[in-house]
Design a protein around this motif. Structure first.
Motif, PDB file in Angstrom:
ATOM      1  N   ASP A 329       0.815  -1.226   0.000  1.00  0.00           N
ATOM      2  CA  ASP A 329       0.000   0.000   0.000  1.00  0.00           C
ATOM      3  C   ASP A 329       0.847   1.274   0.000  1.00  0.00           C
ATOM      4  N   ILE A 330       2.113   1.133  -0.348  1.00  0.00           N
ATOM      5  CA  ILE A 330       3.014   2.282  -0.345  1.00  0.00           C
ATOM      6  C   ILE A 330       3.142   2.838  -1.764  1.00  0.00           C
ATOM      7  N   THR A 331       2.921   4.137  -1.886  1.00  0.00           N
ATOM      8  CA  THR A 331       2.990   4.798  -3.190  1.00  0.00           C
ATOM      9  C   THR A 331       3.992   5.951  -3.155  1.00  0.00           C
ATOM     10  N   ALA A 332       4.827   6.013  -4.161  1.00  0.00           N
ATOM     11  CA  ALA A 332       5.823   7.092  -4.235  1.00  0.00           C
ATOM     12  C   ALA A 332       5.135   8.421  -4.550  1.00  0.00           C
ATOM     13  N   PRO A 333       5.613   9.522  -3.985  1.00  0.00           N
ATOM     14  CA  PRO A 333       5.027  10.832  -4.270  1.00  0.00           C
ATOM     15  C   PRO A 333       5.317  11.261  -5.709  1.00  0.00           C
ATOM     16  N   THR A 334       4.489  12.134  -6.215  1.00  0.00           N
ATOM     17  CA  THR A 334       4.690  12.656  -7.566  1.00  0.00           C
ATOM     18  C   THR A 334       4.899  14.173  -7.490  1.00  0.00           C
ATOM     19  N   GLY A 335       5.638  14.698  -8.460  1.00  0.00           N
ATOM     20  CA  GLY A 335       5.826  16.135  -8.536  1.00  0.00           C
ATOM     21  C   GLY A 335       6.969  16.684  -7.711  1.00  0.00           C
ATOM     22  N   ALA A 336       7.568  15.858  -6.857  1.00  0.00           N
ATOM     23  CA  ALA A 336       8.671  16.330  -6.020  1.00  0.00           C
ATOM     24  C   ALA A 336       9.990  16.229  -6.795  1.00  0.00           C
ATOM     25  N   LYS A 337      10.968  17.039  -6.382  1.00  0.00           N
ATOM     26  CA  LYS A 337      12.293  17.002  -6.995  1.00  0.00           C
ATOM     27  C   LYS A 337      13.234  16.169  -6.137  1.00  0.00           C
ATOM     28  N   ALA A 338      13.918  15.236  -6.785  1.00  0.00           N
ATOM     29  CA  ALA A 338      14.823  14.352  -6.050  1.00  0.00           C
ATOM     30  C   ALA A 338      15.915  15.135  -5.335  1.00  0.00           C
ATOM     31  N   SER A 339      16.428  16.196  -5.965  1.00  0.00           N
ATOM     32  CA  SER A 339      17.515  16.965  -5.355  1.00  0.00           C
ATOM     33  C   SER A 339      17.073  17.618  -4.055  1.00  0.00           C
ATOM     34  N   ALA A 340      15.860  18.175  -4.060  1.00  0.00           N
ATOM     35  CA  ALA A 340      15.340  18.822  -2.849  1.00  0.00           C
ATOM     36  C   ALA A 340      15.069  17.797  -1.755  1.00  0.00           C
ATOM     37  N   LEU A 341      14.561  16.627  -2.146  1.00  0.00           N
ATOM     38  CA  LEU A 341      14.283  15.578  -1.159  1.00  0.00           C
ATOM     39  C   LEU A 341      15.578  15.047  -0.552  1.00  0.00           C
ATOM     40  N   SER A 342      16.610  14.937  -1.363  1.00  0.00           N
ATOM     41  CA  SER A 342      17.896  14.459  -0.865  1.00  0.00           C
ATOM     42  C   SER A 342      18.459  15.395   0.193  1.00  0.00           C
ATOM     43  N   VAL A 343      18.365  16.706  -0.076  1.00  0.00           N
ATOM     44  CA  VAL A 343      18.843  17.693   0.895  1.00  0.00           C
ATOM     45  C   VAL A 343      18.031  17.616   2.174  1.00  0.00           C
ATOM     46  N   ARG A 344      16.725  17.483   2.045  1.00  0.00           N
ATOM     47  CA  ARG A 344      15.852  17.411   3.224  1.00  0.00           C
ATOM     48  C   ARG A 344      16.138  16.155   4.044  1.00  0.00           C
ATOM     49  N   PHE A 345      16.388  15.059   3.342  1.00  0.00           N
ATOM     50  CA  PHE A 345      16.717  13.812   4.044  1.00  0.00           C
ATOM     51  C   PHE A 345      17.994  13.985   4.853  1.00  0.00           C
ATOM     52  N   GLY A 346      18.995  14.616   4.242  1.00  0.00           N
ATOM     53  CA  GLY A 346      20.260  14.834   4.945  1.00  0.00           C
ATOM     54  C   GLY A 346      20.085  15.678   6.192  1.00  0.00           C
ATOM     55  N   ARG A 347      19.259  16.702   6.107  1.00  0.00           N
ATOM     56  CA  ARG A 347      19.029  17.557   7.273  1.00  0.00           C
ATOM     57  C   ARG A 347      18.344  16.794   8.392  1.00  0.00           C
ATOM     58  N   LEU A 348      17.383  15.959   8.027  1.00  0.00           N
ATOM     59  CA  LEU A 348      16.687  15.168   9.048  1.00  0.00           C
ATOM     60  C   LEU A 348      17.635  14.160   9.702  1.00  0.00           C
ATOM     61  N   MET A 349      18.556  13.612   8.909  1.00  0.00           N
ATOM     62  CA  MET A 349      19.504  12.661   9.476  1.00  0.00           C
ATOM     63  C   MET A 349      20.454  13.349  10.462  1.00  0.00           C
ATOM     64  N   ARG A 350      20.899  14.561  10.115  1.00  0.00           N
ATOM     65  CA  ARG A 350      21.775  15.294  11.033  1.00  0.00           C
ATOM     66  C   ARG A 350      21.027  15.658  12.310  1.00  0.00           C
ATOM     67  N   LYS A 351      19.777  16.045  12.155  1.00  0.00           N
ATOM     68  CA  LYS A 351      18.971  16.392  13.320  1.00  0.00           C
ATOM     69  C   LYS A 351      18.764  15.188  14.230  1.00  0.00           C
ATOM     70  N   ALA A 352      18.647  14.016  13.608  1.00  0.00           N
ATOM     71  CA  ALA A 352      18.455  12.780  14.377  1.00  0.00           C
ATOM     72  C   ALA A 352      19.784  12.211  14.878  1.00  0.00           C
ATOM     73  N   GLU A 353      20.886  12.907  14.591  1.00  0.00           N
ATOM     74  CA  GLU A 353      22.231  12.507  15.006  1.00  0.00           C
ATOM     75  C   GLU A 353      22.646  11.154  14.423  1.00  0.00           C
ATOM     76  N   ILE A 354      22.227  10.910  13.180  1.00  0.00           N
ATOM     77  CA  ILE A 354      22.696   9.727  12.457  1.00  0.00           C
ATOM     78  C   ILE A 354      24.150   9.976  12.059  1.00  0.00           C
TER      79      ILE A 354
END
Length: 417
Positions: A329-354
């Motif tokens: 039941d998992i569906t990938a989002p549409t319309g998003a930019k991979a580059s922006a998502l990659s940056v956001r993922f990195g910020r969340l990982m730093r915030k989570a102290e990964i």
């Protein structure tokens, strides 16, 4: 005083009238009513090389006459007592820039003339001992040659080559900031390959391969911009630099997989993000890269629901991969930019102290590691990961051949999320 000649042009302070050479020293505008536009002295030679030597005999005499006239007219500059002044390359460049260019065109006769303000600055530097400082020598040489420091090069480059996204422009700024922190805000003309490699090794610790490559690419672009008008240019010290970087900057370390504990922690960090959460799950159960997660289509092949990827990073990236039960039941989002998502993922990982070096691509490594632990045959794993032709050309679309075999391995992949 040949040591201070600057040799901006071979005819600096020289003028030829007929067959004779003269030394001609410009007079500051406020004294021209008293002394005229120039102080001139015949050098009694028609040989240019001899004239270049003799001009320095008259030059200090002319400057002394100018200073005498200033005192006589009460025009000698009065400067307040100065405290200790910063002795650094940046400080010297700032003072030289304030004094103006080494040579400018005289509006009276259209000929080049030396900048008296710069001459005066050099005189003060000699009296104070600054002229013996290696930073002053380098700063003076760069100023005379009109070399821009790297921060100025960046500004000019981005103005002439605007980037499509703010993120790209910010990446250029970040790279230059790292360069300045390591080597100072200086021109790129004297950068050697060893200096460039030393910098890249220093800033690549814990960074992903793509980030390291971007650092080298940005500096290479700026270096080429500096030399864009050169008839001949030296070897680009940043070209292919990542290939020579230390092991600490290589992909194997930067793209390390998430441990089970880290995977749980990382998933919690993206759980509230409606775009990253489904992409996170798709990647760890398919091994897809971020862009592949968003590009893959779902189709039923051989009675099995599959992800179908028609294009990818390489010719082998086109592949079919059965859908894991966790992704029903998992569906990938549409319309998003991979580059922006990659940056956001990195910020969340730093915030989570990964730990540093864990990127979205590390989720693909987690899928790879899971297959290895299951004992998945190397040929099968290569087909699932897009490292070898899966066989769309073998008739998977028409007969569903091999899908059932692949699904056995995909369904056995297990993660704590």
């Amino acid at each position: 005083m040949p040591a201070k000649s600057k040799a901006i042009k071979d005819t600096l302070y020289l003028q030829r009238i007929g067959n004779r050479w003269y030394c001609r020293v410009p007079v500051p505008s406020r004294l021209r009513s008293e002394l005229g536009p120039y102080l001139r002295k015949a050098l009694d030679t028609s040989d240019i090389n001899e004239a270049r030597k003799r001009r320095w005999d008259f030059h200090p005499i002319a400057k002394a006459q100018i200073e005498l006239a200033e005192r006589r007219l009460g025009l000698a500059p009065t400067r307040p007592a100065e405290g200790p002044r910063e002795r650094s390359y940046a400080a010297f460049r700032a003072r030289l820039k304030e004094a103006g260019p080494a040579v400018f065109t005289n509006v009276v006769d259209g000929e080049d003339m030396s900048n008296p303000a710069l001459d005066a600055l050099v005189d003060r530097a000699e009296r104070s001992g600054d002229a013996e400082d290696t930073d002053f020598v380098q700063a003076f040489r760069d100023h005379v040659k009109d070399r821009k420091v790297v921060s100025e090069v960046l500004k000019e480059y981005l103005e002439k080559n605007p980037k499509r996204s703010m993120t790209t422009g910010a990446n250029y700024g970040t790279t230059v900031k790292l360069w300045i922190e390591h080597h100072g805000d200086r021109p790129l003309h004297d950068v050697t390959r060893s200096k460039a490699l030393d910098w890249l090794n220093a800033v690549s610790v814990g960074k992903a391969r793509d980030t390291i490559k971007r650092y080298a690419t940005v500096m290479s672009h700026l270096w080429l911009w500096v030399y864009r008008a050169a008839d001949e240019r030296p070897r680009n010290p940043f070209e292919d630099l990542t290939q020579a970087a230390d092991e600490r900057g290589r992909a194997a370390e930067s793209y390390d997989f998430f441990s089970d504990d880290e995977l749980v922690k990382a998933y919690k960090a993206v759980a509230e993000d409606e775009e990253l959460r489904p992409l996170f799950l798709i990647s760890i159960y398919t091994g897809f890269r971020l862009s592949e997660c968003m590009a893959a289509e779902r189709q039923v092949l051989g009675e099995q629901e599959c992800f179908v990827l028609l294009t990818g990073k390489s010719k082998n990236a086109a592949r079919v991969l059965p859908v894991h039960a966790k992704l029903k039941d998992i569906t990938a989002p549409t319309g998003a930019k991979a580059s922006a998502l990659s940056v956001r993922f990195g910020r969340l990982m730093r915030k989570a102290e990964i730990p540093e070096g864990k990127t979205f691509h590390s989720l693909r490594k987690s899928f790879t590691t899971a297959l290895e632990r299951l004992g998945c045959p190397e040929a099968t794993a290569a087909r699932l990961l897009g490292h070898a032709p899966l066989g769309i050309t073998y008739g998977i679309y028409s007969k569903g051949r091999d899908v059932a075999e692949l699904k056995k391995w995909v369904d056995r992949v297990s993660h704590p999320v």
